[in-house]
Design a protein around this motif. Sequence first.
Motif, mmCIF file in Angstrom:
data_model
loop_
_atom_site.group_PDB
_atom_site.id
_atom_site.type_symbol
_atom_site.label_atom_id
_atom_site.label_comp_id
_atom_site.label_asym_id
_atom_site.label_seq_id
_atom_site.Cartn_x
_atom_site.Cartn_y
_atom_site.Cartn_z
ATOM 1 N N GLY A 30 0.799 -1.233 0.000
ATOM 2 C CA GLY A 30 0.000 0.000 0.000
ATOM 3 C C GLY A 30 0.826 1.275 0.000
ATOM 4 O O GLY A 30 0.307 2.363 0.241
ATOM 5 N N PRO A 55 13.296 1.660 -7.599
ATOM 6 C CA PRO A 55 14.189 2.442 -8.432
ATOM 7 C C PRO A 55 13.379 3.282 -9.404
ATOM 8 O O PRO A 55 12.265 2.888 -9.766
ATOM 9 C CB PRO A 55 15.015 1.372 -9.173
ATOM 10 C CG PRO A 55 14.134 0.163 -9.196
ATOM 11 C CD PRO A 55 13.274 0.221 -7.977
ATOM 12 N N SER A 116 14.949 -1.098 1.783
ATOM 13 C CA SER A 116 14.539 -2.129 0.813
ATOM 14 C C SER A 116 15.728 -2.979 0.398
ATOM 15 O O SER A 116 15.614 -4.199 0.236
ATOM 16 C CB SER A 116 13.897 -1.497 -0.438
ATOM 17 O OG SER A 116 12.546 -1.187 -0.201
ATOM 18 N N THR A 117 16.889 -2.337 0.227
ATOM 19 C CA THR A 117 18.085 -3.117 -0.136
ATOM 20 C C THR A 117 18.466 -4.054 1.017
ATOM 21 O O THR A 117 18.805 -5.218 0.804
ATOM 22 C CB THR A 117 19.267 -2.172 -0.461
ATOM 23 O OG1 THR A 117 18.841 -1.262 -1.473
ATOM 24 C CG2 THR A 117 20.471 -2.940 -0.957
ATOM 25 N N ASP A 170 5.705 -8.700 -11.532
ATOM 26 C CA ASP A 170 7.047 -8.506 -12.089
ATOM 27 C C ASP A 170 8.000 -9.571 -11.526
ATOM 28 O O ASP A 170 7.601 -10.454 -10.754
ATOM 29 C CB ASP A 170 7.537 -7.064 -11.860
ATOM 30 C CG ASP A 170 7.661 -6.718 -10.376
ATOM 31 O OD1 ASP A 170 8.017 -7.608 -9.579
ATOM 32 O OD2 ASP A 170 7.421 -5.547 -10.014
ATOM 33 N N PRO A 206 -8.402 -0.457 6.469
ATOM 34 C CA PRO A 206 -8.781 0.420 5.355
ATOM 35 C C PRO A 206 -7.767 1.547 5.159
ATOM 36 O O PRO A 206 -7.183 2.048 6.136
ATOM 37 C CB PRO A 206 -10.148 0.967 5.791
ATOM 38 C CG PRO A 206 -10.677 -0.055 6.743
ATOM 39 C CD PRO A 206 -9.485 -0.631 7.449
HETATM 40 N N1 T5A Z 1 13.570 -3.558 -4.466
HETATM 41 C C1 T5A Z 1 13.546 -2.202 -4.421
HETATM 42 C C2 T5A Z 1 14.672 -4.282 -4.024
HETATM 43 O O1 T5A Z 1 14.696 -5.512 -4.112
HETATM 44 N N2 T5A Z 1 15.736 -3.591 -3.517
HETATM 45 C C3 T5A Z 1 15.768 -2.237 -3.451
HETATM 46 O O2 T5A Z 1 16.780 -1.649 -2.991
HETATM 47 C C4 T5A Z 1 14.621 -1.500 -3.916
HETATM 48 C C5 T5A Z 1 14.610 0.002 -3.858
HETATM 49 C C6 T5A Z 1 10.154 -2.347 -6.698
HETATM 50 C C7 T5A Z 1 10.680 -3.747 -6.465
HETATM 51 O O3 T5A Z 1 12.062 -3.681 -6.289
HETATM 52 C C8 T5A Z 1 12.412 -4.277 -5.047
HETATM 53 C C9 T5A Z 1 11.190 -4.245 -4.211
HETATM 54 C C10 T5A Z 1 10.081 -4.383 -5.220
HETATM 55 O O4 T5A Z 1 9.889 -5.757 -5.468
HETATM 56 P P1 T5A Z 1 7.761 -1.431 -6.913
HETATM 57 O O5 T5A Z 1 6.800 -1.608 -8.028
HETATM 58 O O6 T5A Z 1 8.250 -0.079 -6.673
HETATM 59 O O7 T5A Z 1 8.915 -2.452 -7.196
HETATM 60 O O8 T5A Z 1 7.249 -1.934 -5.522
HETATM 61 P P2 T5A Z 1 5.901 -2.573 -5.129
HETATM 62 O O9 T5A Z 1 5.935 -2.669 -3.670
HETATM 63 O O10 T5A Z 1 5.681 -3.842 -5.872
HETATM 64 O O11 T5A Z 1 4.843 -1.449 -5.564
HETATM 65 P P3 T5A Z 1 3.341 -1.628 -5.792
HETATM 66 O O12 T5A Z 1 2.869 -0.344 -6.387
HETATM 67 O O13 T5A Z 1 3.012 -2.876 -6.518
HETATM 68 O O14 T5A Z 1 2.767 -1.811 -4.321
HETATM 69 P P4 T5A Z 1 2.481 -0.746 -3.198
HETATM 70 O O15 T5A Z 1 2.888 0.593 -3.673
HETATM 71 O O16 T5A Z 1 3.012 -1.188 -1.908
HETATM 72 O O17 T5A Z 1 0.900 -0.848 -3.061
HETATM 73 P P5 T5A Z 1 -0.249 0.020 -3.773
HETATM 74 O O18 T5A Z 1 -0.484 1.256 -3.028
HETATM 75 O O19 T5A Z 1 0.035 0.094 -5.223
HETATM 76 O O20 T5A Z 1 -1.496 -0.945 -3.462
HETATM 77 C C11 T5A Z 1 -1.597 -2.218 -4.076
HETATM 78 C C12 T5A Z 1 -3.118 -2.498 -4.305
HETATM 79 O O21 T5A Z 1 -3.774 -2.527 -3.057
HETATM 80 C C13 T5A Z 1 -4.784 -1.511 -2.973
HETATM 81 C C14 T5A Z 1 -4.439 -0.487 -4.043
HETATM 82 O O22 T5A Z 1 -5.581 0.196 -4.497
HETATM 83 C C15 T5A Z 1 -3.815 -1.382 -5.129
HETATM 84 O O23 T5A Z 1 -4.802 -1.971 -5.909
HETATM 85 N N3 T5A Z 1 -4.702 -0.972 -1.595
HETATM 86 C C16 T5A Z 1 -5.526 -1.351 -0.610
HETATM 87 N N4 T5A Z 1 -6.582 -2.196 -0.578
HETATM 88 C C17 T5A Z 1 -7.203 -2.369 0.629
HETATM 89 N N5 T5A Z 1 -6.841 -1.722 1.787
HETATM 90 C C18 T5A Z 1 -5.806 -0.857 1.790
HETATM 91 N N6 T5A Z 1 -5.430 -0.257 2.938
HETATM 92 C C19 T5A Z 1 -5.099 -0.648 0.555
HETATM 93 N N7 T5A Z 1 -4.019 0.113 0.213
HETATM 94 C C20 T5A Z 1 -3.792 -0.107 -1.099
#
Ligand code: T5A
Length: 230
Positions: A30, A55, A116-117, A170, A206
């Motif tokens: 989230g 990144p 994250s790293t 991904d 939520p």
């Molecule tokens: N990484 C990154 C490393 O391995 N090493 C590193 O040093 C760094 C910097 C980056 C990837 O790289 C890795 C980590 C990651 O695997 P990314 O796309 O930036 O990838 O990261 P993700 O976490 O995959 O980003 P996402 O956008 O997929 O997820 P988010 O941002 O955590 O979540 P969000 O806000 O997009 O929400 C996901 C879904 O849930 C819903 C949203 O509407 C959306 O559909 N949602 C909720 N539903 C119900 N209740 C809530 N409270 C909700 N909040 C959001």
Amino acid sequence: MTSLEAGAPRAVGGHWPGFFISFEGVDGAGKTTQVAALGMALRHDGHEVIAVREPGDTALGELARSLLLAEYGGEPIDPWAEALVFIAARAQLLRQVVLPALERGAVVIADRYVDSTLAYQGGGRGLDLDVLRRLHRDTCGDVWPDLTLLLDLPREAAETRQRASLLPFDRMESAPAGFHVAVLGAFRALAAAEPQRIVTIAAGRPAVVVSQDIWAAVSERLEELREELA
Ligand code: T5A
């Protein structure tokens, strides 16, 4: 691998006029949703807000993102190569965007940063944490956020949310469940080791309730910093 309980140094923080916040958590916890909500609230409060994701958010960072998140027909990426590309993207973002913004007094909100790293490449891939921290010190000037918000949610719950969006997973998101369990365990250990910097937020509620807790944590830390600087 050394212990996560060793705690990371926080050599820098509070010396710039701005305020540096990072969001952390497993994939889909989230963060993007909460970065947007917090950014809106802080702008409403009169702050200049710069939101960045890692990144990404530089030409080099976006290239790194596509390299790191794409599948390569099953060809595994070496964990150190993976770590170094994430760090390269961070060094570029830090000097090109983050530090200039902090120096002119903006609030910077980073969707992921060095924790994250430590959690993914350290906890998840098993790389030596001391080496990762030393790399952070030597490449990114040991810059740590003033406040880190750990959105605590098990990967299965995050995955269920992500599946609802119908977007393909991904390379990192497709990793085996055990990898994500280790990543979450590493995030929790980092938070336990640095409770002053890392605030854990229960993210299974939520979004609006999660936002309220985040706002409370940010307001408190901002107030503390104002007092420290007064
Ligand atoms: N990484 C990154 C490393 O391995 N090493 C590193 O040093 C760094 C910097 C980056 C990837 O790289 C890795 C980590 C990651 O695997 P990314 O796309 O930036 O990838 O990261 P993700 O976490 O995959 O980003 P996402 O956008 O997929 O997820 P988010 O941002 O955590 O979540 P969000 O806000 O997009 O929400 C996901 C879904 O849930 C819903 C949203 O509407 C959306 O559909 N949602 C909720 N539903 C119900 N209740 C809530 N409270 C909700 N909040 C959001």
